[in-house]
Write a protein that holds these residues in place. Structure first.
Motif, short mmCIF file in Angstrom:
data_model
loop_
_atom_site.label_atom_id
_atom_site.label_comp_id
_atom_site.label_asym_id
_atom_site.label_seq_id
_atom_site.Cartn_x
_atom_site.Cartn_y
_atom_site.Cartn_z
N ALA A 167 0.83 -1.40 0.14
CA ALA A 167 -0.08 -0.16 -0.10
C ALA A 167 0.53 1.29 -0.04
O ALA A 167 0.63 2.28 -0.75
N ILE A 168 2.01 1.32 0.73
CA ILE A 168 2.67 2.53 0.98
C ILE A 168 3.51 2.57 -0.46
O ILE A 168 3.75 3.59 -1.04
N SER A 169 4.07 1.46 -1.11
CA SER A 169 4.73 1.72 -2.31
C SER A 169 3.81 2.11 -3.45
O SER A 169 4.12 2.84 -4.40
N GLU A 170 2.42 1.43 -3.48
CA GLU A 170 1.71 1.80 -4.58
C GLU A 170 1.00 3.16 -4.51
O GLU A 170 0.85 3.86 -5.24
N CYS A 171 0.43 3.53 -3.20
CA CYS A 171 -0.47 4.46 -2.99
C CYS A 171 -0.03 5.77 -2.04
O CYS A 171 -0.37 6.73 -2.17
N GLY A 172 1.25 5.66 -1.25
CA GLY A 172 2.03 6.58 -0.62
C GLY A 172 1.25 6.54 0.71
O GLY A 172 0.31 6.15 1.26
N ILE A 173 1.97 7.09 1.82
CA ILE A 173 1.70 7.22 3.09
C ILE A 173 0.44 8.05 3.35
O ILE A 173 -0.38 7.93 4.07
N ARG A 174 0.35 9.23 2.46
CA ARG A 174 -0.60 10.27 2.97
C ARG A 174 -2.13 9.32 2.54
O ARG A 174 -3.17 9.62 3.35
N THR A 175 -2.06 8.50 1.41
CA THR A 175 -3.25 7.79 0.92
C THR A 175 -3.57 7.05 2.09
O THR A 175 -4.74 6.64 2.17
N TRP A 176 -2.55 6.21 2.51
CA TRP A 176 -2.57 5.01 3.33
C TRP A 176 -3.19 5.61 4.61
O TRP A 176 -4.32 5.06 5.39
N LEU A 177 -2.86 6.72 5.22
CA LEU A 177 -3.37 7.20 6.48
C LEU A 177 -4.96 7.65 6.38
O LEU A 177 -5.69 7.49 7.12
N GLU A 178 -5.22 8.26 4.97
CA GLU A 178 -6.60 8.66 4.93
C GLU A 178 -7.55 7.61 4.86
O GLU A 178 -8.75 7.45 5.40
N ALA A 179 -7.07 6.24 4.39
CA ALA A 179 -7.80 4.97 4.19
C ALA A 179 -7.92 4.36 5.47
O ALA A 179 -9.17 4.20 5.95
#
Length: 358
Positions: A167-179
Motif C-alpha cells: 500500500a505504501i509503495s503503490e499509494c503513498g503514506i498520505r493515502t494510506w493514512l486517509e484510508a
C-alpha cells in the motif's frame, strides 16, 4: 486467448470461494469455477487453486495456469509444498486464515500490476481502502487471539505487513493514512498507522526489503500487549489516573511475553514490542533503558509511534498538524534520536501536507 483484468478462483469448496470472491471484488473483478470446468477463454490475471479432494487435478490446474503465465496462489494440504514458490505460484495451507489468504492473493495482484500497469488498474484511493480493510482484518484477528490466549501466527503478521508495504509503495503514506482513518477501532487504527509510517520510513531510508519487513512488522505488533489491558482503561475518554497509567504501562512487557511464548517471532520484534516506550535519557519504561542499550529498530518505531499518536484524533483532544507534532518531538531531544527525527522529516513528512489532514 486474451488476458483480462480478473481473478479466477478454482475451488471444490464453494463456501470459501464465495467468501474470497466477495473480498477480492472490492479490488478487481472475480470469477469462481469448479475444478471440472475448463480454463476460461478470457484468461485471468491471477488465479487461486483450492482443490483438496483430487491432488492430480490440483497439480493439473497449477501446471495449466503456469503454462499460461498466470500468477497463482495454491491452497494445499501437502506439507512439503507449503510456502514453496514455483515461478509465479505461491502456496499456503488449505486451512490458512482467510486474512492470510487474502493478503497473499493481494500481494500477487500487486506484483502483477507492477509488471503490467494496464492490468488490474484501480483508483489509488479505492486500492488503499481495500488494502486497509485486509490489514485491519488481520490485525483484528491477531489482537483478538492475543486477548483470548490463542495462538498467534507469524504468517499472519507477515501477510499483513506485506499488504502495508504494498500500500505504501503503490499509494503513498498520505493515502494510506486517509484510508486507515476511516476505520473505527482506535487501537487497530493506531497500529496500522504506525506500521504505515514505519513502512514509509524504511522505504525512504532505502532499507533492503527484508529490513523493511522487519521494521513494519514490529511496528504493526508494537502495541499487542494492549489486548490484555482492561477496556475501561484502554478506551477511557479522559486522562488516566496514576493507578490506571501504571496498568497501561504494563502493555509493552505483556506484548513481548505474548510473542515470546509463540514460535517464529524474532528477537528484534520482541525488542520493539517491549521497548518502544524507552527513552534515550533513561526516562522511559518498562526497563529504563538508555543510550546505546536501545537498538536502532526500536528508536525508529518509537518515532513513528509518537508521531502517529500526536496526529491522531482522540476523544479528549484534537489531533495536531504534522509539522506541529514534529516540532514537539524535536523538543523531546535528547530523549529521542535527533538524527532519526531529521531523517523522518526528510523522507516521510514531506509526503504528508498538513492541509490534507489537519
Amino acid at each position: 486467448m486474451t488476458q483480462t483484468n480478473t481473478v479466477l478462483i478454482v475451488s471444490d469448496r464453494p463456501q470459501l470461494a464465495a467468501l474470497l470472491a466477495r473480498a477480492v471484488e472490492n479490488v478487481v473483478a472475480c470469477r469462481c469455477i469448479e475444478p471440472s470446468e475448463p480454463l476460461p477463454t478470457a484468461l485471468p490475471a491471477v488465479a487461486v487453486v483450492d482443490v483438496s479432494r483430487n491432488a492430480a487435478l490440483a497439480r493439473a490446474w497449477v501446471a495449466r495456469l503456469h503454462a499460461s503465465r498466470i500468477a497463482t496462489l495454491q491452497l494445499t494440504n501437502k506439507a512439503d509444498a507449503i510456502g514453496r514458490a514455483v515461478s509465479a505460484t505461491r502456496t499456503l495451507r488449505a486451512d490458512a486464515p482467510r486474512t492470510v489468504v487474502l493478503a497473499t492473493l493481494f500481494g500477487l495482484i500487486d506484483s502483477r500490476r507492477t509488471r503490467e500497469r494496464p492490468v488490474l488498474g484501480v483508483a489509488t484511493a479505492a486500492r488503499a481502502e481495500s488494502l486497509a480493510r485486509v490489514a485491519d482484518a488481520m490485525i483484528t484477528r491477531v489482537f483478538e487471539a492475543a486477548g483470548a490466549g490463542s495462538v498467534l501466527t507469524p504468517a499472519e503478521a507477515d501477510a499483513g505487513t506485506e499488504v502495508i508495504l504494498e500500500a505504501i509503495s503503490e499509494c503513498g503514506i498520505r493515502t494510506w493514512l486517509e484510508a486507515v482513518e476511516r476505520h473505527d477501532q482506535q487501537l487497530y487504527q493506531h497500529s496500522l498507522s504506525v506500521a504505515g509510517y514505519a513502512a514509509a520510513f524504511g522505504t525512504g531510508l532505502g532499507l533492503p526489503h527484508a529490513d523493511q519487513m522487519r521494521l513494519a512488522r514490529a511496528a504493526l505488533l508494537h502495541d499487542l500487549g494492549k489486548a490484555r489491558i482492561p477496556l475501561a482503561i484502554l478506551n477511557k475518554p479522559g486522562r488516566l489516573t496514576p493507578a490506571e497509567m501504571a496498568v497501561m504501562q504494563t502493555h509493552p512487557a505483556i506484548g513481548a511475553d505474548l510473542l515470546r511464548d509463540q514460535d517464529g517471532f524474532d528477537a528484534q520484534t520482541l525488542q520493539v514490542v517491549r521497548h518502544h516506550h524507552e527513552m534515550l535519557d533513561g526516562s522511559g519504561y518498562p526497563d529504563g533503558l538508555a543510550g546505546a542499550a536501545i537498538p536502532d529498530l526500536v528508536r525508529l518505531v518509537t518515532i513513528c509511534d509518537i508521531h502517529s499518536a500526536l496526529t491522531e484524533r482522540r476523544p479528549y483532544r484534537d489531533r495536531l498538524p504534522h509539522r506541529q507534532a514534529h516540532a514537539l518531538m524535536l523538543d523531546m531531544v535528547p530523549r529521542l534520536d535527533a538524527d532519526l527525527l531529521r531523517a523522518f522529516e526528510r523522507v516521510v513528512l514531506h509526503a504528508i501536507p498538513d492541509v490534507a489532514v489537519a
